[in-house]
Write an enzyme that holds these catalytic residues in place. Structure first.
Site, PDB file in Angstrom:
ATOM      1  N   GLY A  22       4.657  -6.234  -3.189  1.00  0.00           N
ATOM      2  CA  GLY A  22       5.413  -6.399  -3.386  1.00  0.00           C
ATOM      3  C   GLY A  22       5.316  -7.501  -2.604  1.00  0.00           C
ATOM      4  N   GLY A  33       1.177  -1.660   0.013  1.00  0.00           N
ATOM      5  CA  GLY A  33       0.561   0.029   0.121  1.00  0.00           C
ATOM      6  C   GLY A  33       0.937   1.158   0.058  1.00  0.00           C
ATOM      7  N   ARG A  83       1.296  -5.532 -12.823  1.00  0.00           N
ATOM      8  CA  ARG A  83       1.749  -5.982 -10.907  1.00  0.00           C
ATOM      9  C   ARG A  83       1.782  -7.418 -12.049  1.00  0.00           C
ATOM     10  NH1 ARG A  83       1.648  -3.463  -6.029  1.00  0.00           N
ATOM     11  NH2 ARG A  83       1.198  -1.369  -6.763  1.00  0.00           N
ATOM     12  N   ASN A  89     -10.893  -8.426 -10.876  1.00  0.00           N
ATOM     13  CA  ASN A  89     -10.744  -7.995  -8.916  1.00  0.00           C
ATOM     14  C   ASN A  89     -11.787  -8.859  -8.432  1.00  0.00           C
ATOM     15  OD1 ASN A  89     -12.520  -7.171  -6.779  1.00  0.00           O
ATOM     16  ND2 ASN A  89     -12.373  -5.203  -7.626  1.00  0.00           N
ATOM     17  N   GLY A 127       2.571 -10.388  -2.159  1.00  0.00           N
ATOM     18  CA  GLY A 127       1.657 -11.104  -2.666  1.00  0.00           C
ATOM     19  C   GLY A 127       2.503 -11.739  -4.625  1.00  0.00           C
ATOM     20  N   CYS A 141      16.847 -16.186   4.413  1.00  0.00           N
ATOM     21  CA  CYS A 141      16.858 -17.932   5.217  1.00  0.00           C
ATOM     22  C   CYS A 141      16.348 -17.659   5.794  1.00  0.00           C
ATOM     23  CB  CYS A 141      18.142 -18.211   4.643  1.00  0.00           C
ATOM     24  SG  CYS A 141      18.724 -20.220   5.902  1.00  0.00           S
ATOM     25  N   GLN A 178      -4.142 -12.196  -0.685  1.00  0.00           N
ATOM     26  CA  GLN A 178      -2.883 -10.684  -0.360  1.00  0.00           C
ATOM     27  C   GLN A 178      -3.173  -9.667  -0.780  1.00  0.00           C
ATOM     28  OE1 GLN A 178       1.189 -11.073   0.719  1.00  0.00           O
ATOM     29  NE2 GLN A 178       1.172 -13.106   1.859  1.00  0.00           N
ATOM     30  N   HIS A 221      -5.647  -4.050   4.917  1.00  0.00           N
ATOM     31  CA  HIS A 221      -4.858  -3.463   5.594  1.00  0.00           C
ATOM     32  C   HIS A 221      -5.550  -2.031   5.129  1.00  0.00           C
ATOM     33  CE1 HIS A 221      -0.937  -2.596   3.755  1.00  0.00           C
ATOM     34  NE2 HIS A 221      -0.941  -1.343   4.086  1.00  0.00           N
TER      35      HIS A 221
END
Ligand code: NAD
Length: 574
Positions: free
Chosen positions: A186, A63, A211, A252, A188, A420, A273, A277
């Site tokens: 980024g 976001g 994306r 969507n 997801g 890792c 994802q 938020h």
């Protein structure tokens, strides 16, 4: 030309506008020490167009997650780091450099606080008011703390989650199973590759065509489907043939999940994802085109937010309906369930978050997302670190498989880096090893070691990392502050404390640390102290909450837990 002057020119410092930023590479110092240099390079790396999602707006991921408040602040941070002495500390308040203090050589060189608001006012509306006044910045987790390493940063954690899910529900990996999810941003964007690494089929819904293009180009996504029917057919065929495949569908998610139900298509696994938020800048409401939504965000934010929250409610209802029909449903750390509850979906929490479902046991062992980047900019240096780690931990077969797979499949974005998951004790050993590699000249420049804020001891987040804690301490944030102070006391190179992150303002408080291995004795001391104590707070936090595994690890590995009463009834060992 003097390297400092050349850098100012290369980064167009003072030009007053957005520009493409690339981190300096190589073994030439521009600052007065490697600690400042590392902070400068990692700030630039967060904004590298290959790495960040919308670098012109200084947005790195998640976001609104930004690396600096505005371009003037970016310029000022760069200039200050260039001049910062080895016994000074720069203070950054929500992406703005606000002061330089004389401290001492073993202190952090930068201290960062992002988006922290007094709890009573800690909500998005108040944040946006402050943002409009230019007083605050959303730092997400690793955006504002300058240790974002591209989608790879979340890749192993996402892979671990899907691998654990396969083990728990199918007694194996995801062979022949179809996972439906949304959001290829980024973080997801790591989902399709993680699912195929676990041998499953991923059908990923993403509304922004750019994306999808980016994930295809970086080979995180295999193919794009033209419409839902084609996507379902491709997914079913690959699953029937037990062949891993990831499919992107530009749409969507709010439209697609009900359409899937109409077509009687129930995936094996359903999650999400999108940036749920953030109802204004992260989630796209259904019933409006992508382009119109972008306009509405600006022209009528209140209507937009209302539409987005209503869509999220429908979205969660669809997930619950799929769960009722047999899909494994889990929340992937974006606060979608709590957003839906605001619009009356009272049973949104009927499906679990990913931490209690799949990750908590790892946290109890102090395991978390250890990550590092090669300041040289040379991918060979990462190869050297990968190989050295494999020699250091020859029995960690899962880790070895991961490193080999990562070497083969992951394209570096920005400065070469690696992630890792390592546990308590292991991180400290790995840090010393990396410092030795620098000392012995086996890599060409120092190595930066950090982690996500999503870790075992660093975060209080009742709908994510601390959901459903055994003792009910989900919302107690003292732990995150103790972690932050521990990292300052242990000598991390920069330390940060944020509100918000993956679940939004008011829902989480968390700390980050980054420490530089420059091959010196001092760095060895700092790196080993930080990498022992940082996950140590995770062991302590989980032992205190009553998790047997954490208590056993503390007892085995010498993490001291004071006894609370004379009978030793508490978890204490000293
Ligand atoms: P991002 O903002 O970079 O990407 C979100 C993507 O969702 C965008 O590409 C956007 O176009 C897409 N999207 C939004 N609404 C949509 C809709 N209705 N239909 C289809 N696509 C839609 O965010 P990110 O960095 O990828 O993070 C995604 C979410 O995951 C955030 O909420 C973040 O806080 C959370 N997160 C989770 C973890 C974890 O470990 N699980 C870690 C970090 C972040």
């Amino acid at each position: 030309m003097d390297p400092r002057e050349k850098l100012l020119k290369d980064l167009q410092i003072g030009c007053g506008k957005a520009r493409p930023v690339k981190a300096p590479k190589g073994s030439q110092l521009h600052c007065k020490g490697w600690y400042q240099e590392a902070a400068l390079r990692m700030l630039c790396n967060n904004l590298d167009p290959d790495n960040g999602e919308n670098p012109d707006a200084l947005i790195v991921y998640g976001g609104l997650g930004k690396a600096a408040r505005n371009w003037d602040c970016f310029d000022a941070i760069v200039r200050t780091l260039l001049d910062l002495e080895n016994d000074e500390t720069l203070l950054v308040q929500s992406g703005k450099p606000v002061g330089v203090l004389k401290t001492h050589t073993s202190a952090p060189r930068v201290l960062i606080a992002n988006a922290n608001i007094v709890p009573h006012w800690a909500n998005w509306d108040y944040f946006h008011e402050l943002d409009k006044k230019g007083l605050i910045m959303y730092g997400q987790m690793t955006a504002g703390s300058w240790i974002y390493i591209g989608t790879q940063g979340i890749l192993q954690g996402t892979y671990e989650t899907f691998a654990a899910l396969g083990q728990k529900h199918y007694g194996a990996d995801l062979t022949g199973k179809i996972v439906v999810t949304a959001g290829l941003g980024g973080m997801g964007g790591a989902q399709p590759l993680s699912v195929t690494m676990a041998n499953g089929v991923a059908l990923c819904i993403e509304i922004d065509p750019s994306r999808i293009a980016k994930r295809l180009e970086k080979r995180y996504l295999d193919v794009a489907a033209g419409d839902l029917d084609q996507a379902i057919a491709m997914a079913r065929q690959a699953a029937d043939q037990r062949r891993p495949l990831s499919i992107g569908l530009c749409a969507n998610v709010g439209d697609i999940l009900p359409a899937m139900m109409d077509k009687k298509f129930i995936p094996d696994v359903i999650t999400d994802q999108t940036s749920a938020h953030d109802e204004l800048n992260g989630y796209f409401p259904r019933g409006i085109s992508f382009e119109d939504a972008l306009k509405l965000r600006k022209s009528d934010p209140d209507t937009y937010k209302e539409m987005a929250l209503n869509s999220m409610a429908e979205h969660v209802r669809a997930i619950l309906a799929m769960k009722d029909k047999g899909a494994v449903a889990f929340d992937y750390g974006n606060n979608l369930r709590a957003q839906a509850m605001k619009k009356g979906v009272d049973n949104a929490m009927d499906y679990p978050g990913f931490v209690p479902a799949y990750i908590r046991e790892l946290f109890c062992r102090g395991e978390g997302p250890f990550r590092w980047a090669a300041l040289s900019g040379d991918p060979e240096d990462i190869k050297v670190t990968d190989e050295a780690l494999i020699q250091l931990f020859p029995k960690k077969t899962k880790m070895i498989n991961w490193l080999k797979m990562a070497e083969e499949k992951i394209e570096h974005m920005g400065l070469p880096s690696r992630i890792c998951w390592l546990g308590y004790g292991e991180r400290e050993k790995a840090g010393k090893l990396f410092n030795d590699l620098v000392r012995e000249g086996k890599v060409k420049a120092p190595i930066v070691i950090g982690r996500d804020h999503l870790d075992c001891g660093s975060v209080a987040s009742p709908f994510r990392e601390t959901e459903a804690m055994k003792d009910g301490s989900d919302a107690v944030a003292d732990w995150a502050l103790l972690n932050c102070m521990t990292n300052v006391a242990s000598g991390a190179t920069w330390v940060s404390f944020h509100d918000g992150g993956g679940v939004g303002i008011g829902y989480a408080l968390h700390a980050g640390q980054v420490t530089v291995a420059d091959g010196t004795d001092e760095a060895e001391n700092r790196v080993t102290t930080v990498l022992r104590n940082d996950p140590g707070t995770g062991i302590i936090r989980h032992a205190d909450a009553g998790y047997e595994t954490a208590i056993d690890v503390a007892n085995d590995k010498g993490v001291k837990l004071p006894m609370i009463n004379m009978y030793g009834a508490h978890s204490g060992n000293v």
